[in-house]
Each structure stands twice: as C-alpha cells, then as structure tokens.
Design a protein around this motif. Structure first.
Motif, PDB file in Angstrom:
ATOM      1  N   GLY A 181       1.190   6.839   7.247  1.00 21.20           N
ATOM      2  CA  GLY A 181       1.391   6.692   5.700  1.00 21.20           C
ATOM      3  C   GLY A 181       0.098   7.176   4.636  1.00 21.20           C
TER       4      GLY A 181
ATOM      5  N   GLN B 195       2.364  10.305   3.962  1.00 21.02           N
ATOM      6  CA  GLN B 195       3.433   9.186   3.039  1.00 21.02           C
ATOM      7  C   GLN B 195       2.485   9.544   2.162  1.00 21.02           C
ATOM      8  OE1 GLN B 195       6.778   9.554   4.652  1.00 21.02           O
ATOM      9  NE2 GLN B 195       7.672   9.164   2.642  1.00 21.02           N
ATOM     10  N   MET B 196       1.374   8.933   1.174  1.00 23.48           N
ATOM     11  CA  MET B 196       0.440   8.960   0.356  1.00 23.48           C
ATOM     12  C   MET B 196       0.101  10.283   0.029  1.00 23.48           C
ATOM     13  SD  MET B 196      -1.239   5.423   1.410  1.00 23.48           S
ATOM     14  CE  MET B 196      -2.157   5.030  -0.279  1.00 23.48           C
TER      15      MET B 196
ATOM     16  N   CYS C 270      -6.232   2.082   1.798  1.00 20.71           N
ATOM     17  CA  CYS C 270      -5.165   1.722   2.079  1.00 20.71           C
ATOM     18  C   CYS C 270      -5.273   0.406   3.061  1.00 20.71           C
ATOM     19  CB  CYS C 270      -4.011   2.240   2.258  1.00 20.71           C
ATOM     20  SG  CYS C 270      -4.062   3.441   3.592  1.00 20.71           S
TER      21      CYS C 270
ATOM     22  N   ASP D 259       0.588  -1.442   0.055  1.00 17.50           N
ATOM     23  CA  ASP D 259      -0.540  -0.191   0.261  1.00 17.50           C
ATOM     24  C   ASP D 259       0.808   0.962   0.086  1.00 17.50           C
ATOM     25  OD1 ASP D 259      -2.028  -1.676   0.135  1.00 17.50           O
ATOM     26  OD2 ASP D 259      -3.221  -0.930   1.984  1.00 17.50           O
ATOM     27  N   GLY D 260       2.124   1.275   0.595  1.00 20.03           N
ATOM     28  CA  GLY D 260       2.734   2.129   0.646  1.00 20.03           C
ATOM     29  C   GLY D 260       2.898   2.700   1.825  1.00 20.03           C
ATOM     30  N   ILE D 261       2.430   2.490   2.928  1.00 22.27           N
ATOM     31  CA  ILE D 261       2.393   2.673   4.010  1.00 22.27           C
ATOM     32  C   ILE D 261       3.687   2.301   4.848  1.00 22.27           C
ATOM     33  CG2 ILE D 261       1.361   2.177   6.638  1.00 22.27           C
ATOM     34  CD1 ILE D 261      -1.433   2.487   4.737  1.00 22.27           C
ATOM     35  N   LEU D 262       4.090   0.897   4.909  1.00 24.03           N
ATOM     36  CA  LEU D 262       5.947   0.614   4.924  1.00 24.03           C
ATOM     37  C   LEU D 262       6.685   0.690   3.784  1.00 24.03           C
ATOM     38  CD1 LEU D 262       4.866  -2.121   7.580  1.00 24.03           C
ATOM     39  CD2 LEU D 262       5.180   0.216   8.496  1.00 24.03           C
TER      40      LEU D 262
ATOM     41  N   LEU E 140      -0.748   3.835  10.059  1.00 26.30           N
ATOM     42  CA  LEU E 140      -1.390   4.321   9.265  1.00 26.30           C
ATOM     43  C   LEU E 140      -1.811   5.186   9.039  1.00 26.30           C
ATOM     44  CD1 LEU E 140      -4.061   1.768  10.178  1.00 26.30           C
ATOM     45  CD2 LEU E 140      -2.466   1.357   8.278  1.00 26.30           C
TER      46      LEU E 140
END
Lengths: 293, 293
Positions: free
Chosen positions: B237, B240-241, B138, A167-170, B234
C-alpha cells in the motif's frame, strides 16, 4: 384440565416461549426481552415469565394455569454452574421446571432430541456436541479472544478493511465506501466509535458484508471467504472431535450454510426444529442429560 | 559555551534523549518513562525533561545549561493538533524547542533527513510517507480496528489459536501449550484476562510466536505467515501511495524484515539511524516540514 408444556429459548436480546398441550398441539407463543442469565437472575426470571405469559394469553389461558405448566427452559449462560444454580434457587410457580443452555436447547431441537452437534454463528460463534450422553462445547468464549467466523468478527474485519481502503492501501470498494459513509466519511469517527463498541455493535455490520458480497464487491467476497474459512475450521474441528452430523444455526451460519455444506456434504444437515422445540423435548424427556447433575 | 542539541524520541512507555554539541559530538544519553502526549501534557513534559536531564548528567552538565539547548522532540501523538498545541503552550526552559511526531522522527532518522517512508510494527503498526515535502500516515489507528500485523494483533491471533488448540479444533502446538500454561492451563483464566487486556498486554505474546516459529512449531509458523502477509499488504500500500523506499521499524517489523525484504527487494531498506537522530535533524534543519504549520 390436563398438563401443559412450554419450551423457552432465551438469549441476550430475546426470549421466546412456545406452549403445547399433552397431545403436542400448539396453543400459543410469547416473546419478551433477553433472559441470558448473566443479565442477572431477576432480569432473566422476569423475561421468562413475560414470554410464558404471552404464550398463555395467546392460548386464552392465564396465571391461574401456572400449576398445569411443565416448563423447559433453554437459557444462555445456563452452562455456567453458578448461573444455573442461582436461577433454580428461585423457583418458578410452575408444576415443574427444567433448565439447560440455549445452545443445548438448539441442538436438541435441531436433532429432535437425538444426539448431534451444532455450530451457531450469530453475533458470536460456538460449537456444541451431544454424543455418548455427554455435552461438550468449543470456541464461543466471546469476542475478540474467541468467536471466529461470527458476526462480530466479520464486522470487525469489514471495518479494518474499510479503513485500509480509505487510506488507499486496499483498493476502492463499495462495502468500504458504505461503511465510511455510515460514519460521515470520517475515519476519526470510526476510531471514536470503536473505543466503546461491544460485539453486537460490530455484528451489526455483518449483513452489510454478506449483502455486498452478493452484489459482487471484491472486498466483501474476500471477507465472506475468510468467514467461511473460519467456520470451516470449526466444522472440521467438530468432526474431528467426533460429531457425526452438524446443524448450522445463527444468522451468519444460515447465510453461509450453502458454501459450508459444499465443503462438508456428508456432515452438515438442516436443523429439524428450533430451540423452543428443544426446550419442550428437554422437559418431556428426563433421560436427556442435565448440564449440572 | 556553545550551542547544544538534543534529540528526544518519546513513545507510550519510554522516552530517550541524545545530546550532541554543535560539531555533532555525542555527549550523553538519558532515559525516562513514556511521553506519549495522550498520557497528559504534564506527564509527557516531565518525562521529556527527565530524559534530557539524564543526557546532560552523562555529559557532566546540568540545568544551568538549559539555555544552551536546542531541543528536537519527536513525541507520540504530536500528530494530533490538540496535543501538539497543548504541549507547546507550556514552553520548556530551553533556547529552542521544535516538536514533531515519533513516527516522523523515526522516518527522518531512517533516511538521514531525506524523503522516504517507514512502516513501524511494534505493539501497534503505522505507515508514514514523507514525500514532496508532505507527511502522510496510514493505518495506525489503534487495536483492534487497525494496526494489522502489529504485536498486539499477533498476540491476539496466538491466544485465539491457543484456545482452539485447547478445544481440539486446531492440532496440538508447543506455542498453544506454552500460552495455556501461562494461564495455569485454565482457559477460563484467558477469558477473564482478555476482559481487561490492553493492546500492550496482547503484544507481550508476539515474541512468543516468533520464537516458537523459529523452533519449527507449525501454528507459530502459520501465525508468523499471517503477520508477514498483513505487513506485506501495508508495504504494498505504501508503494502504491508513492513511497520509493521504506524502512521497517519496531520489534515485529525488525523480526520480519528478512521475509518482507525478500518480497520487496527494491523497496525495503535498512534505517540509517534511529528516531533520536531524526529529532536532532528536525531541530537543526528548519526546512523540514512542521506537522501543524
């Protein structure tokens, strides 16, 4: 035609038997499929007989020697009274049979029949203390409600983390990429798989984590750290409960023994022998406690 | 006889509808059982109609007014294309219907129809970002493979810990004692219960953790800390996204909003309104993106 002794170690997927004569000489070994008593008494009974037959065959002996046999059986789920009594209600054709759990068999093997404690971390995880003539267990009630630090638990954590990485979270991770690739790169396949996965399915990914951690993958190292922390809690608890020495068993336990021994250098010890030896001790030493007297 | 607007928020266990006239005046509200599309299209359809009927009744209106109705439906599982299309294949008797997911409805409500992001932590947990005209989600793939920091996850951690406390591995705890007491003080009952527990069953124990943490129980405080850490991952994340602002929703999310806002003071915001308002915005603003164009 002297007495023969056989020690049987039976779990969910494998049964192993080791045959010795009265002087302790190793005569043969045999293997069969699982004999966890929860698989059903007829299934377990057949697997035990098959493993013993294999050991007899390797020794150049056969069913005609059954009546010389003193069998020590260390079988998973023998700690459950109903399983224990149901198994012994259908006696085997041997001179003598004595039944205990695979965990107590492993503990007896690890400490040569003396008192001690073990922590098994394979697909599941369970602690056992043999002290003051008494056997107690802790944790080990199955996944996901228990069995922290086990292979199943480590596999679940790996898949949870792989999805978050997807997902791009980690951050990206070699382990996460490998796991997703195993499911065709499709997170929906992971979800579909999880809807019917059993603990052993999750546990299959534990070696992937340990391997990637050795290769330096940051996610895998973090997950290995979590497993070490969970098993450390169990080891600390066993010490708190009075266990003087603890042997770490099972695939995950063995893999993490170094890190845990560094934390508990005075308490963690190498197992002296395996659970088949424990089962042999159990049939030869009647003073060893019966789980259901 | 002017146009009427209804916004429906439908999840796994509840459906809620709010009715407004063209000037925005609130006319009534209605409730029904769950309308998650995975419950089956006929079930979801009946619950949506029942909730809308309730809102019409409160407004002194009835089925004769269906054709005045513009319905915005924000229903769980509408993010799944097959569910979305199956639901719309059986049209409702209204002037107009527009369908989206409960999560996107919640996001539209939280940001008054503007772009933003939400993290819902109720029984499950899911993140959603609405940015650049695009909707992405996500996590949120169900328990136990996903939904970290959710109520189900927190309840599982509480039961795992309660069993370890019962064993003497973790220290005594008010929370652990309460949980065991709920199962008649019998750990075997916890194990039996777990063999058929669904996420909502685990989630029922999350408020027990949060309450015991407020009362100062050390185990509960540690578990609350774990939940905050998972939700923080989360939130981090989502930032970050590319999420500029994030609203925390759901029972667990609301309960932990204070601690998380302290960690992300520049990113976490209070929701402006609920998912029914989001569904009302969705039917009134056709430029809002359709999940399955």
């Amino acid at each position: 035609m002297g007495d023969l002794y056989v020690g049987v170690d039976g779990g969910g997927s494998h049964t192993r038997a080791r045959l010795r004569d009265a002087s302790g000489r190793r005569l043969g070994e045999g293997r069969a499929s699982g004999s966890n008593l929860e698989l059903g008494i007829p299934v377990a009974r057949a697997a035990v007989l098959a493993a013993i037959d294999g050991a007899l065959r390797e020794a150049g002996l056969g069913p005609q020697d059954y009546r010389r046999l003193h069998a020590g059986l260390a079988l998973a789920s023998a700690e459950l009274p109903e399983c224990y009594h149901a198994f012994l209600a259908e006696p085997l054709p041997f001179a003598e049979v004595r039944l205990t759990s695979d965990a107590f068999g492993a503990c007896l093997g690890a400490f040569g029949g003396e008192e001690g404690a073990i922590l098994i971390a394979g697909t599941g995880s369970v602690g056992l203390i043999y002290q003051g003539g008494r056997v107690r267990t802790c944790s080990g009630r199955g996944f996901p409600i228990s069995d922290l630090g086990s292979g199943a638990w480590l596999g679940l954590r790996a898949l949870q983390s792989a999805l978050l990485s997807h997902d791009g979270i980690l951050p990206p991770s070699v382990l996460a990429t490998r796991l997703l690739h195993h499911f065709g790169g499709d997170q929906a396949q992971v979800v579909a798989w999880a809807s019917h996965a059993i603990p052993a399915d999750y546990g299959r990914f534990a070696p992937w984590v340990l391997e990637a951690a050795q290769d330096g993958d940051a996610l895998a190292i973090a997950l290995r750290g979590e497993a070490i922390a969970a098993l450390s809690t169990l080891v600390g608890g066993l010490i708190q409960m009075g266990a003087p020495y603890i042997a770490l068993l099972g695939g995950v336990g063995q893999a993490l023994a170094g890190a845990l021994t560094a934390q508990y250098p005075d308490h963690l010890v190498e197992p002296a022998a395996d659970a088949m030896e424990g089962a042999l001790l159990f049939i030869q030493h009647k003073e060893l406690p019966c789980l259901h007297p």
